[in-house]
Design a protein around this motif. Structure first.
Motif, PDB file in Angstrom:
ATOM      1  N   LYS A   1     -37.795  90.342  23.564  1.00 24.19           N
ATOM      2  CA  LYS A   1     -36.573  89.531  23.723  1.00 24.19           C
ATOM      3  C   LYS A   1     -35.342  90.249  23.152  1.00 24.19           C
ATOM      4  O   LYS A   1     -34.251  90.143  23.701  1.00 24.19           O
ATOM      5  CB  LYS A   1     -36.743  88.137  23.109  1.00 24.19           C
ATOM      6  CG  LYS A   1     -36.610  88.062  21.601  1.00 24.19           C
ATOM      7  CD  LYS A   1     -36.685  86.631  21.100  1.00 24.19           C
ATOM      8  CE  LYS A   1     -36.707  86.551  19.588  1.00 24.19           C
ATOM      9  NZ  LYS A   1     -35.492  86.976  18.923  1.00 24.19           N
TER      10      LYS A   1
ATOM     11  N   ALA B   1     -38.957  71.197  11.944  1.00 22.08           N
ATOM     12  CA  ALA B   1     -38.923  70.145  12.968  1.00 22.08           C
ATOM     13  C   ALA B   1     -40.299  69.827  13.541  1.00 22.08           C
ATOM     14  O   ALA B   1     -40.535  68.703  13.990  1.00 22.08           O
ATOM     15  CB  ALA B   1     -37.994  70.582  14.096  1.00 22.08           C
ATOM     16  N   SER B   2     -41.218  70.793  13.545  1.00 20.40           N
ATOM     17  CA  SER B   2     -42.544  70.526  14.122  1.00 20.40           C
ATOM     18  C   SER B   2     -43.398  69.787  13.091  1.00 20.40           C
ATOM     19  O   SER B   2     -43.685  70.307  12.007  1.00 20.40           O
ATOM     20  CB  SER B   2     -43.214  71.849  14.524  1.00 20.40           C
ATOM     21  OG  SER B   2     -44.622  71.707  14.481  1.00 20.40           O
TER      22      SER B   2
ATOM     23  N   CYS C   1     -33.397  79.953  10.188  1.00 19.34           N
ATOM     24  CA  CYS C   1     -34.499  80.848  10.598  1.00 19.34           C
ATOM     25  C   CYS C   1     -35.188  80.274  11.830  1.00 19.34           C
ATOM     26  O   CYS C   1     -36.399  80.396  11.999  1.00 19.34           O
ATOM     27  CB  CYS C   1     -35.503  80.994   9.450  1.00 19.34           C
ATOM     28  SG  CYS C   1     -34.760  81.625   7.939  1.00 19.34           S
ATOM     29  N   VAL C   2     -34.425  79.619  12.688  1.00 20.89           N
ATOM     30  CA  VAL C   2     -34.998  79.020  13.894  1.00 20.89           C
ATOM     31  C   VAL C   2     -35.139  80.105  14.972  1.00 20.89           C
ATOM     32  O   VAL C   2     -34.582  81.193  14.855  1.00 20.89           O
ATOM     33  CB  VAL C   2     -34.110  77.851  14.403  1.00 20.89           C
ATOM     34  CG1 VAL C   2     -33.979  76.777  13.335  1.00 20.89           C
ATOM     35  CG2 VAL C   2     -32.735  78.352  14.823  1.00 20.89           C
ATOM     36  N   GLY C   3     -35.861  79.771  16.027  1.00 23.61           N
ATOM     37  CA  GLY C   3     -36.084  80.745  17.095  1.00 23.61           C
ATOM     38  C   GLY C   3     -34.806  81.003  17.895  1.00 23.61           C
ATOM     39  O   GLY C   3     -33.946  80.134  18.032  1.00 23.61           O
ATOM     40  N   THR C   4     -34.702  82.238  18.407  1.00 26.14           N
ATOM     41  CA  THR C   4     -33.608  82.592  19.337  1.00 26.14           C
ATOM     42  C   THR C   4     -34.287  83.254  20.550  1.00 26.14           C
ATOM     43  O   THR C   4     -34.227  84.470  20.717  1.00 26.14           O
ATOM     44  CB  THR C   4     -32.605  83.570  18.673  1.00 26.14           C
ATOM     45  OG1 THR C   4     -33.349  84.604  17.990  1.00 26.14           O
ATOM     46  CG2 THR C   4     -31.729  82.861  17.674  1.00 26.14           C
TER      47      THR C   4
ATOM     48  N   GLY D   1     -36.137  75.805   9.513  1.00 25.55           N
ATOM     49  CA  GLY D   1     -37.116  76.491  10.357  1.00 25.55           C
ATOM     50  C   GLY D   1     -38.116  77.212   9.478  1.00 25.55           C
ATOM     51  O   GLY D   1     -37.753  78.128   8.740  1.00 25.55           O
ATOM     52  N   LEU D   2     -39.386  76.780   9.531  1.00 25.40           N
ATOM     53  CA  LEU D   2     -40.412  77.387   8.658  1.00 25.40           C
ATOM     54  C   LEU D   2     -41.462  78.131   9.480  1.00 25.40           C
ATOM     55  O   LEU D   2     -42.657  77.872   9.385  1.00 25.40           O
ATOM     56  CB  LEU D   2     -41.064  76.312   7.777  1.00 25.40           C
ATOM     57  CG  LEU D   2     -40.130  75.620   6.768  1.00 25.40           C
ATOM     58  CD1 LEU D   2     -40.871  74.535   5.983  1.00 25.40           C
ATOM     59  CD2 LEU D   2     -39.499  76.628   5.810  1.00 25.40           C
TER      60      LEU D   2
ATOM     61  N   LYS E   1     -30.332  83.937   9.589  1.00 24.70           N
ATOM     62  CA  LYS E   1     -31.357  84.980   9.440  1.00 24.70           C
ATOM     63  C   LYS E   1     -32.045  85.220  10.784  1.00 24.70           C
ATOM     64  O   LYS E   1     -32.626  86.269  11.023  1.00 24.70           O
ATOM     65  CB  LYS E   1     -32.379  84.590   8.356  1.00 24.70           C
ATOM     66  CG  LYS E   1     -32.948  85.832   7.683  1.00 24.70           C
ATOM     67  CD  LYS E   1     -33.758  85.506   6.483  1.00 24.70           C
ATOM     68  CE  LYS E   1     -33.513  86.393   5.297  1.00 24.70           C
ATOM     69  NZ  LYS E   1     -33.261  87.807   5.574  1.00 24.70           N
ATOM     70  N   SER E   2     -31.967  84.226  11.663  1.00 24.42           N
ATOM     71  CA  SER E   2     -32.481  84.428  13.025  1.00 24.42           C
ATOM     72  C   SER E   2     -31.781  85.656  13.608  1.00 24.42           C
ATOM     73  O   SER E   2     -30.644  85.957  13.245  1.00 24.42           O
ATOM     74  CB  SER E   2     -32.122  83.229  13.913  1.00 24.42           C
ATOM     75  OG  SER E   2     -32.591  82.034  13.362  1.00 24.42           O
ATOM     76  N   THR E   3     -32.469  86.334  14.539  1.00 24.35           N
ATOM     77  CA  THR E   3     -31.863  87.504  15.181  1.00 24.35           C
ATOM     78  C   THR E   3     -30.873  87.029  16.249  1.00 24.35           C
ATOM     79  O   THR E   3     -31.254  86.313  17.173  1.00 24.35           O
ATOM     80  CB  THR E   3     -32.969  88.375  15.809  1.00 24.35           C
ATOM     81  OG1 THR E   3     -33.888  88.730  14.780  1.00 24.35           O
ATOM     82  CG2 THR E   3     -32.407  89.620  16.451  1.00 24.35           C
TER      83      THR E   3
ATOM     84  N   TYR F   1     -30.949  76.556  19.697  1.00 17.91           N
ATOM     85  CA  TYR F   1     -31.636  75.949  18.529  1.00 17.91           C
ATOM     86  C   TYR F   1     -30.804  76.170  17.270  1.00 17.91           C
ATOM     87  O   TYR F   1     -30.714  75.312  16.402  1.00 17.91           O
ATOM     88  CB  TYR F   1     -33.027  76.558  18.331  1.00 17.91           C
ATOM     89  CG  TYR F   1     -33.948  76.301  19.494  1.00 17.91           C
ATOM     90  CD1 TYR F   1     -34.666  75.104  19.586  1.00 17.91           C
ATOM     91  CD2 TYR F   1     -34.102  77.238  20.515  1.00 17.91           C
ATOM     92  CE1 TYR F   1     -35.490  74.849  20.669  1.00 17.91           C
ATOM     93  CE2 TYR F   1     -34.926  76.993  21.595  1.00 17.91           C
ATOM     94  CZ  TYR F   1     -35.615  75.799  21.663  1.00 17.91           C
ATOM     95  OH  TYR F   1     -36.419  75.559  22.741  1.00 17.91           O
TER      96      TYR F   1
ATOM     97  N   VAL G   1     -40.501  83.845   9.698  1.00 16.87           N
ATOM     98  CA  VAL G   1     -39.348  84.288   8.917  1.00 16.87           C
ATOM     99  C   VAL G   1     -38.923  83.216   7.904  1.00 16.87           C
ATOM    100  O   VAL G   1     -38.687  83.511   6.733  1.00 16.87           O
ATOM    101  CB  VAL G   1     -38.181  84.659   9.871  1.00 16.87           C
ATOM    102  CG1 VAL G   1     -36.889  84.879   9.106  1.00 16.87           C
ATOM    103  CG2 VAL G   1     -38.548  85.924  10.641  1.00 16.87           C
TER     104      VAL G   1
END
Ligand SMILES: NC(=O)c1ccc[n+]([C@@H]2O[C@H](COP(=O)([O-])OP(=O)(O)OC[C@H]3O[C@@H](n4cnc5c(N)ncnc54)[C@H](O)[C@@H]3O)[C@@H](O)[C@H]2O)c1
Length: 426
Positions: free
Chosen positions: A273, A31-32, A84-87, A7-8, A122-124, A99, A11
């Motif tokens: 969030k 991924a994008s 570091c992907v979205g949550t 995940g770039l 590292k994602s929250t 994710y 973060v």
């Protein structure tokens, strides 16, 4: 050391380049295709001072951005896999960890050797996620956590607009880890920098991030509620009152004081969030968190309050001058805060939607950096201007929704009514 960062975004790209700056080899998996293409071409996908220089220094050398097809090669060489992907918001305000779990599934499916690796989130993620969600999820796939793989978290405290500086000069590094092998590896990873490192239990590591964001949200909601009380009493100069409040020596010139200032509600990817996720987690654990619940409710009411202030100004303008046409509202500022082009959960979108709902169909808007992002994300029927002076020329009433310094002298440029929703005018 070799590290894979999955995940770039704000973060992940910062983390990947930060570890590269410390002398490691870092694979960044994104991924994008659009985001990856920009990064591979040496361009930042978002505005972030300082990160461009780091990208330029490390791209193709110690930082190798790849698509998910390159995950196997990246993981096969890595000792650490950082997530570091979205949550994002999930059901009932809970954090959606799908994710993260999908990225972990992808990782374990490409591991074919016996090397010990540590999977670091590292994602929250809400307190309890490593222990009650991630580890059981991995064990259900046959992974022997603690033997074949370590599981840890390393929450990130950076601020958008200061990502690079906040990562490189972190005020604290928190690691939630419970096995000694992973702890030793993570301490080694951070051994070349001077920030204090705290190894705590996994739940504590996760909790500290929410503790931090909940405090910031509470300071903002406190300030917003105080500004609304002042408005109801009347004849209070809200901006002066808060500026004088900040002179209290006990703040010690701290930039934390910047959160004790009213506006039109906190937005951005994190505070909305994360406060909702902690509130949901507390409820699930059997506790109704009254203060946190009211922090969220106060924030949720602010866009409507700001929209009503703008509408009152429109009514006054329509009464005092014979406009002869539908009032045109000029919005100044669309990003969730100055210094950033991020428009995720920006109060501006909520306020514009309220104005449209109430029939104000003539809206022009300008943001110094975020017009395109806002138009792409929200697709609202708004006309975008290329400068502040163009907005001043078109609008009957002006509203400041982001405190960009270039708006601070607006009063010197126009006699038109201004609604300063950020209390930033000089
Ligand atoms: N933005 C902040 O200021 C900030 C600060 C601290 C913590 N956080 C937390 O960090 C996390 C990431 O936030 P962000 O703002 O960087 O998000 P972001 O949306 O900017 O980035 C996430 C990236 O992960 C990519 N991705 C998702 N699944 C993937 C997969 N399986 N493989 C490869 N790439 C994948 C997405 O395409 C996206 O580019 C969140 O949990 C957030 O709460 C954010």
């Amino acid at each position: 050391m070799v590290i894979t960062v999955v995940g770039l975004g704000f973060v992940g790209l910062t983390t990947a380049l930060g570890f590269a700056e410390y002398g490691n080899k870092v694979y960044g998996v994104e991924a994008s295709a659009d985001r990856l293409g920009l990064i591979q071409a040496g361009r930042l996908p978002f505005l972030e001072p300082g990160l461009d220089g780091a990208l330029c220094r490390h791209l193709g050398k110690s930082f190798l951005p790849v698509s998910p097809a390159g995950l196997e090669e990246a993981v096969s060489q890595s000792d650490y896999v950082y997530y570091c992907v979205g949550t994002p918001y999930g059901k009932d305000g809970k954090a959606d960890c799908s994710y993260l779990l999908a990225a972990m599934d992808d990782t374990v499916s490409v591991i074919s050797d016996k090397r010990f690796r540590v999977l670091v989130t590292k994602s929250t993620i809400p307190p309890g996620t490593c222990d009650t969600v991630i580890i059981p999820h991995l064990e259900a796939r046959g992974v022997r956590v603690g033997e074949a793989l370590g599981v840890a978290n390393n929450p990130e405290f950076l601020r958008e607009g200061h990502c690079w500086d906040d990562f490189i000069h972190a005020d604290r590094i928190v690691i939630g880890v419970e096995d000694s092998r992973s702890e030793k590896m993570l301490r080694e990873l951070y051994s070349h920098q001077s920030s204090p490192v705290f190894c705590v239990s996994r739940n504590t590591g996760e909790f500290i991030k929410y503790l931090s964001n909940s405090l910031l949200a509470t300071l903002v909601s406190f300030s917003n509620e105080m500004s609304v009380i002042a408005d109801h009493i009347g004849d209070v100069d809200v901006a002066s009152a808060f500026r004088i409040l900040h002179m209290d020596k006990r703040w010690g010139g701290s930039s934390m004081a910047s959160y004790v200032y009213p506006g039109c509600g906190y937005g951005g990817y994190c505070l909305p969030k994360d406060t909702n996720a902690l509130y949901a987690k507390a409820r699930e654990s059997g506790f109704d968190a009254a203060l946190l619940g009211n922090v969220i409710r106060t924030n949720d009411r602010m866009p409507e309050y700001a929209a009503n202030r703008i509408i009152s100004a429109c009514d006054r303008a329509a009464r005092s001058s014979e406009l002869g046409h539908t009032t045109c509202i000029g919005i100044l500022g669309l990003s969730f805060k100055p210094g950033s082009d991020d428009v995720r959960y920006a109060p501006s979108a909520l306020i514009i939607n309220k104005l449209l709902e109430k029939g104000y169909s003539r809206i022009v808007a300008f943001d110094p950096v975020a017009n395109d992002q806002f138009a792409a994300q929200y697709g609202l029927p708004v006309s975008y201007c290329t400068s502040m002076s163009e907005v001043i020329g078109c609008a009957d009433v002006l509203a400041i929704l982001t405190a960009w310094p270039s708006f601070f002298n607006l009063k010197e440029q126009t006699d038109k009514p201004i609604v300063d929703c950020r209390y930033c005018l000089r």
